[in-house]
Design a protein around this motif. Sequence first.
Motif, PDB file in Angstrom:
ATOM      1  N   GLU B  44      -8.901   4.027  79.296  1.00 43.85           N
ATOM      2  CA  GLU B  44      -7.710   3.440  78.671  1.00 43.85           C
ATOM      3  C   GLU B  44      -6.653   3.049  79.705  1.00 43.85           C
ATOM      4  OE1 GLU B  44      -5.404   5.384  75.366  1.00 43.85           O
ATOM      5  OE2 GLU B  44      -7.469   5.759  74.700  1.00 43.85           O
ATOM      6  N   PHE B  45      -6.443   3.932  80.672  1.00 49.57           N
ATOM      7  CA  PHE B  45      -5.455   3.639  81.708  1.00 49.57           C
ATOM      8  C   PHE B  45      -5.867   2.399  82.499  1.00 49.57           C
ATOM      9  CE2 PHE B  45      -3.761   3.883  86.017  1.00 49.57           C
ATOM     10  CZ  PHE B  45      -2.406   4.082  85.776  1.00 49.57           C
ATOM     11  N   ASN B  46      -7.133   2.345  82.850  1.00 48.67           N
ATOM     12  CA  ASN B  46      -7.611   1.201  83.632  1.00 48.67           C
ATOM     13  C   ASN B  46      -7.518  -0.106  82.861  1.00 48.67           C
ATOM     14  OD1 ASN B  46      -8.450   2.182  86.261  1.00 48.67           O
ATOM     15  ND2 ASN B  46      -9.791   3.527  85.075  1.00 48.67           N
ATOM     16  N   GLU B  47      -7.837  -0.040  81.575  1.00 49.99           N
ATOM     17  CA  GLU B  47      -7.734  -1.247  80.761  1.00 49.99           C
ATOM     18  C   GLU B  47      -6.279  -1.695  80.633  1.00 49.99           C
ATOM     19  OE1 GLU B  47     -11.770  -0.528  78.097  1.00 49.99           O
ATOM     20  OE2 GLU B  47      -9.801  -0.335  77.131  1.00 49.99           O
ATOM     21  N   LEU B  48      -5.407  -0.719  80.468  1.00 49.64           N
ATOM     22  CA  LEU B  48      -3.979  -1.033  80.379  1.00 49.64           C
ATOM     23  C   LEU B  48      -3.504  -1.698  81.676  1.00 49.64           C
ATOM     24  CD1 LEU B  48      -1.193  -0.772  78.973  1.00 49.64           C
ATOM     25  CD2 LEU B  48      -1.034   1.540  79.927  1.00 49.64           C
ATOM     26  N   GLU B  52      -2.065  -5.462  81.967  1.00 51.60           N
ATOM     27  CA  GLU B  52      -0.725  -5.765  82.480  1.00 51.60           C
ATOM     28  C   GLU B  52      -0.798  -6.742  83.655  1.00 51.60           C
ATOM     29  OE1 GLU B  52       0.831  -4.861  79.883  1.00 51.60           O
ATOM     30  OE2 GLU B  52       2.447  -3.711  80.811  1.00 51.60           O
ATOM     31  N   LEU B  53      -1.788  -6.545  84.506  1.00 51.69           N
ATOM     32  CA  LEU B  53      -1.952  -7.479  85.633  1.00 51.69           C
ATOM     33  C   LEU B  53      -2.189  -8.893  85.098  1.00 51.69           C
ATOM     34  CD1 LEU B  53      -4.254  -5.533  88.158  1.00 51.69           C
ATOM     35  CD2 LEU B  53      -1.796  -5.967  88.358  1.00 51.69           C
ATOM     36  N   ALA B  54      -2.951  -8.996  84.022  1.00 54.41           N
ATOM     37  CA  ALA B  54      -3.287 -10.317  83.479  1.00 54.41           C
ATOM     38  C   ALA B  54      -2.093 -10.937  82.750  1.00 54.41           C
ATOM     39  CB  ALA B  54      -4.486 -10.188  82.537  1.00 54.41           C
ATOM     40  N   ILE B  55      -1.538 -10.207  81.780  1.00 59.27           N
ATOM     41  CA  ILE B  55      -0.560 -10.870  80.919  1.00 59.27           C
ATOM     42  C   ILE B  55       0.866 -10.775  81.443  1.00 59.27           C
ATOM     43  CG2 ILE B  55      -1.974 -10.590  78.819  1.00 59.27           C
ATOM     44  CD1 ILE B  55      -0.165  -8.285  78.041  1.00 59.27           C
ATOM     45  N   TYR B  56       1.117  -9.893  82.411  1.00 59.61           N
ATOM     46  CA  TYR B  56       2.478  -9.805  82.943  1.00 59.61           C
ATOM     47  C   TYR B  56       2.584 -10.468  84.313  1.00 59.61           C
ATOM     48  CZ  TYR B  56       7.094  -7.877  83.972  1.00 59.61           C
ATOM     49  OH  TYR B  56       8.424  -7.724  84.283  1.00 59.61           O
ATOM     50  N   GLU B  83      -2.004 -14.684  96.346  1.00 58.12           N
ATOM     51  CA  GLU B  83      -1.139 -13.605  95.853  1.00 58.12           C
ATOM     52  C   GLU B  83       0.309 -14.072  95.692  1.00 58.12           C
ATOM     53  OE1 GLU B  83      -2.219 -10.410  94.746  1.00 58.12           O
ATOM     54  OE2 GLU B  83      -3.984 -11.695  94.819  1.00 58.12           O
ATOM     55  N   ASP B  84       0.616 -15.206  96.333  1.00 54.75           N
ATOM     56  CA  ASP B  84       1.965 -15.780  96.176  1.00 54.75           C
ATOM     57  C   ASP B  84       2.230 -16.222  94.732  1.00 54.75           C
ATOM     58  OD1 ASP B  84      -0.064 -17.767  96.691  1.00 54.75           O
ATOM     59  OD2 ASP B  84       1.525 -19.260  96.918  1.00 54.75           O
ATOM     60  N   LEU B  85       1.153 -16.400  93.959  1.00 53.64           N
ATOM     61  CA  LEU B  85       1.346 -16.871  92.579  1.00 53.64           C
ATOM     62  C   LEU B  85       1.541 -15.737  91.573  1.00 53.64           C
ATOM     63  CD1 LEU B  85      -1.146 -19.869  92.541  1.00 53.64           C
ATOM     64  CD2 LEU B  85       1.334 -19.896  92.808  1.00 53.64           C
ATOM     65  N   ASN B  86       1.581 -14.513  92.053  1.00 54.42           N
ATOM     66  CA  ASN B  86       1.910 -13.386  91.174  1.00 54.42           C
ATOM     67  C   ASN B  86       3.347 -13.467  90.676  1.00 54.42           C
ATOM     68  OD1 ASN B  86      -0.081 -11.150  90.882  1.00 54.42           O
ATOM     69  ND2 ASN B  86      -0.150 -11.318  93.116  1.00 54.42           N
ATOM     70  N   HIS B  87       3.599 -12.813  89.552  1.00 51.85           N
ATOM     71  CA  HIS B  87       4.974 -12.582  89.113  1.00 51.85           C
ATOM     72  C   HIS B  87       5.738 -11.894  90.233  1.00 51.85           C
ATOM     73  CE1 HIS B  87       8.383 -11.790  86.695  1.00 51.85           C
ATOM     74  NE2 HIS B  87       8.136 -10.511  86.481  1.00 51.85           N
ATOM     75  N   THR B  88       6.947 -12.315  90.472  1.00 50.23           N
ATOM     76  CA  THR B  88       7.841 -11.897  91.568  1.00 50.23           C
ATOM     77  C   THR B  88       7.383 -12.371  92.959  1.00 50.23           C
ATOM     78  OG1 THR B  88       6.993  -9.651  92.046  1.00 50.23           O
ATOM     79  CG2 THR B  88       8.621  -9.823  90.294  1.00 50.23           C
ATOM     80  N   ALA B  96       3.184  -1.966  92.173  1.00 49.25           N
ATOM     81  CA  ALA B  96       4.360  -1.511  91.414  1.00 49.25           C
ATOM     82  C   ALA B  96       3.978  -1.272  89.949  1.00 49.25           C
ATOM     83  CB  ALA B  96       5.494  -2.520  91.533  1.00 49.25           C
ATOM     84  N   ILE B  97       3.173  -2.170  89.383  1.00 44.45           N
ATOM     85  CA  ILE B  97       2.729  -1.979  87.999  1.00 44.45           C
ATOM     86  C   ILE B  97       1.892  -0.700  87.902  1.00 44.45           C
ATOM     87  CG2 ILE B  97       1.219  -2.882  86.161  1.00 44.45           C
ATOM     88  CD1 ILE B  97       2.117  -5.714  86.974  1.00 44.45           C
ATOM     89  N   GLY B  98       0.935  -0.553  88.806  1.00 47.00           N
ATOM     90  CA  GLY B  98       0.058   0.618  88.772  1.00 47.00           C
ATOM     91  C   GLY B  98       0.832   1.922  88.856  1.00 47.00           C
ATOM     92  N   GLN B  99       1.738   2.011  89.832  1.00 47.79           N
ATOM     93  CA  GLN B  99       2.496   3.260  89.997  1.00 47.79           C
ATOM     94  C   GLN B  99       3.460   3.492  88.836  1.00 47.79           C
ATOM     95  OE1 GLN B  99       3.891   4.775  93.766  1.00 47.79           O
ATOM     96  NE2 GLN B  99       2.775   3.211  94.892  1.00 47.79           N
ATOM     97  N   ALA B 100       4.040   2.397  88.304  1.00 52.05           N
ATOM     98  CA  ALA B 100       4.965   2.564  87.173  1.00 52.05           C
ATOM     99  C   ALA B 100       4.211   3.069  85.939  1.00 52.05           C
ATOM    100  CB  ALA B 100       5.681   1.255  86.869  1.00 52.05           C
ATOM    101  N   LEU B 101       3.014   2.546  85.705  1.00 48.18           N
ATOM    102  CA  LEU B 101       2.216   3.030  84.570  1.00 48.18           C
ATOM    103  C   LEU B 101       1.872   4.508  84.756  1.00 48.18           C
ATOM    104  CD1 LEU B 101      -0.231   0.025  83.927  1.00 48.18           C
ATOM    105  CD2 LEU B 101       1.763   0.698  82.556  1.00 48.18           C
ATOM    106  N   LEU B 102       1.611   4.883  85.994  1.00 47.69           N
ATOM    107  CA  LEU B 102       1.322   6.288  86.276  1.00 47.69           C
ATOM    108  C   LEU B 102       2.570   7.150  86.035  1.00 47.69           C
ATOM    109  CD1 LEU B 102      -0.869   8.245  87.278  1.00 47.69           C
ATOM    110  CD2 LEU B 102      -0.091   7.797  89.618  1.00 47.69           C
TER     111      LEU B 102
END
Lengths: 268, 399
Positions: B44-48, B52-56, B83-88, B96-102
């Motif tokens: 579940e964590f991995n899917e989340l 998030e990587l995909a839709i955010y 990687e320049d095309l990522n959000h932010t 940051a997403i991974g650690q924040a979810l953790l």
Amino acid sequence: MNKRWEVFQHSSDYRFTPYIMAGDPCEEATIELSLALEQCGAHALELGVPYSDPLADGPVIQRAGMRGLAQNMNLEKTVKLVSKLRERGLKIPVIIFTYYNLLLQLGENRFLKLAEDSGVDGVLVPDLPYEESGYLQKMCSEHNLALISLVSPTTREEKLVRLSSEAEGFLYCISSLGVTGIRSEFRAGLDDFLKAAKQNCRVPVLVGFGLSTREQIQQFDGSSDGFIVGSAIVKKIEELESDLLTNREEAIKTFKSYIESLLPVYSR
Amino acid sequence: MTTATVPDNRGRYGVFGGKYVPETIMFALEELETAFDEAIQDREFNELFQRELAIYSGRPTPLTKADRLSESNGGASIYLKREDLNHTGAHKINNAIGQALLAVRMGKKKIIAETGAGQHGVAAATVAAKYGLSCKVYMGKEDIRRQALNVFRMKLLGAEVIEVTSGSQTLKDATNEAIREWVAAVEDTFYLIGSAVGPYPYPKMVKQFQQVIGYETESQFKEIQKGKLPDAVVACVGGGSNAIGMFAPFIEKDVPLYGVEAAGMGVETAHHAATLSKGSNGVIHGSLTKLLQTSEGQITEPYSISAGLDYPGIGPEHAYLHETKRVTYEAVTDEEALHALKLLCENEGILCALESAHAVAYSLKLAKEMQKDQHIVVCLSGRGDKDVHTLMEFEEGGE
């Protein structure tokens, strides 16, 4: 255990262990301040080593480190300073307080040999937790040095039992979370922590971090065997900086009366 | 290859790594390690995280063939992992997403972070806003002055930016200060480290959250090149998070890997950030690694035109990959990076970050030594909008 530690451990006083930074504001001042502290009743002395990245220290000791660095003080010179202190008659145990990187660069073995030869009694490495200290621990005992253990209110129970039962020299109990520095309040439940630390400990249990007034110090008499004062003393040295450089005799007098005002009356 | 066995159960990559931190935060590192190990075993964590990587953040990021750049340069063709095309605007958001979810999973409501140029600070402030966490970002006074725009962005995102005036007032001191704050607030605070540095398990964790870069690259490249692997993979290295993420799937495979450090004004001068080329073993920010220091062990201030590479240490796994010679580490000067940045702009219409320009510069050199039918993948770790001011200053200064 050497003679100096024996005297320290058998003392019935509430033991006073001050911390000062080597080379702050100059080497000769460090020597005279150390001797003054002993005359005021210090039972042991922690000698800090200036470091560029002291991540366990608050602003007061950071600034002292910068002043020490400006004097080109380093670990090797700090250790050699201890033999000068011995020549000048200092009798209390001296603990070198150094960050691990400084030890690594001088070489652990070289440091230990030099420390033993210079009359050092212990080493305290704030960024070397128990889990990483196996080698240094072994080498320290071969060189008759105590590796001082720090325990924190966040230390897990089984680890606290192990660290307190294996402690040498003294057990350093951190009074509050965070870095070194003057505090107005201490953590709730500190007495229970100190009690738990004392339970398995064969050496005196000292409380440190944040103590800056006589009232605060007296508060822990009974629950601990002694106390460490760092930032408050270092701050006084900072205030006296220019006199310590140019009018030392006067500065040392002022320093001694400050130390006397800090100590519980009965500990002298 | 020996890399499969690292890190060991003491958090070591060979002699490197470990946990050189005050006793007060040891329990937090253990707690973090347990929580992290559980999380990555949890579907579940991995899917989340993937969702998030995909839709955010907009993943997967494309793999773009740099046709005109490769053509004008000669030799092997160059692909850019965008990687320049990522959000932010950089790879920093993955971690940051991974650690924040953790952090959320661990029930922590407060995060703290360090930042140099402000890219990780912005990523941390972004995820804090998204997941409803409070956020303090530690930033050197000198960097606050140089990166006013990112400071404003972080504040706009609701983060508190704390000015660090200790030491040399840059990234290394901001990291010290963030660790000091963590020691004080460890019971309810999550420290969100921005690079593959710090005490164990941070290097392992940051790699885990950044390896999406490498795995996407591998499958995208295989699709374009009918199941083949690239002939070389290049990434810039400061602390080393984009590089370790890019290298992750290739370390055990027969693919030459190149990490590119900042040579600043030249590795022969005192003004560089070439930690592996010029550093020695030591402890910085809780980890035993290579670092720039004096013979007595005082950590020295690095220099690079690129603030993201301007760090005196490097992640412990890079120190290990350097020592085992699995990865070749090279250094590129400010001037070479600027030149590559311009070439990429003029030939591909992509303004990359100054950090990424170091990787581009080295891949241009490397391509010339390779065959026309060979392929290099470069990690374009971030976009260059943040560097426009620096570029303008340099142009004006140069004329």
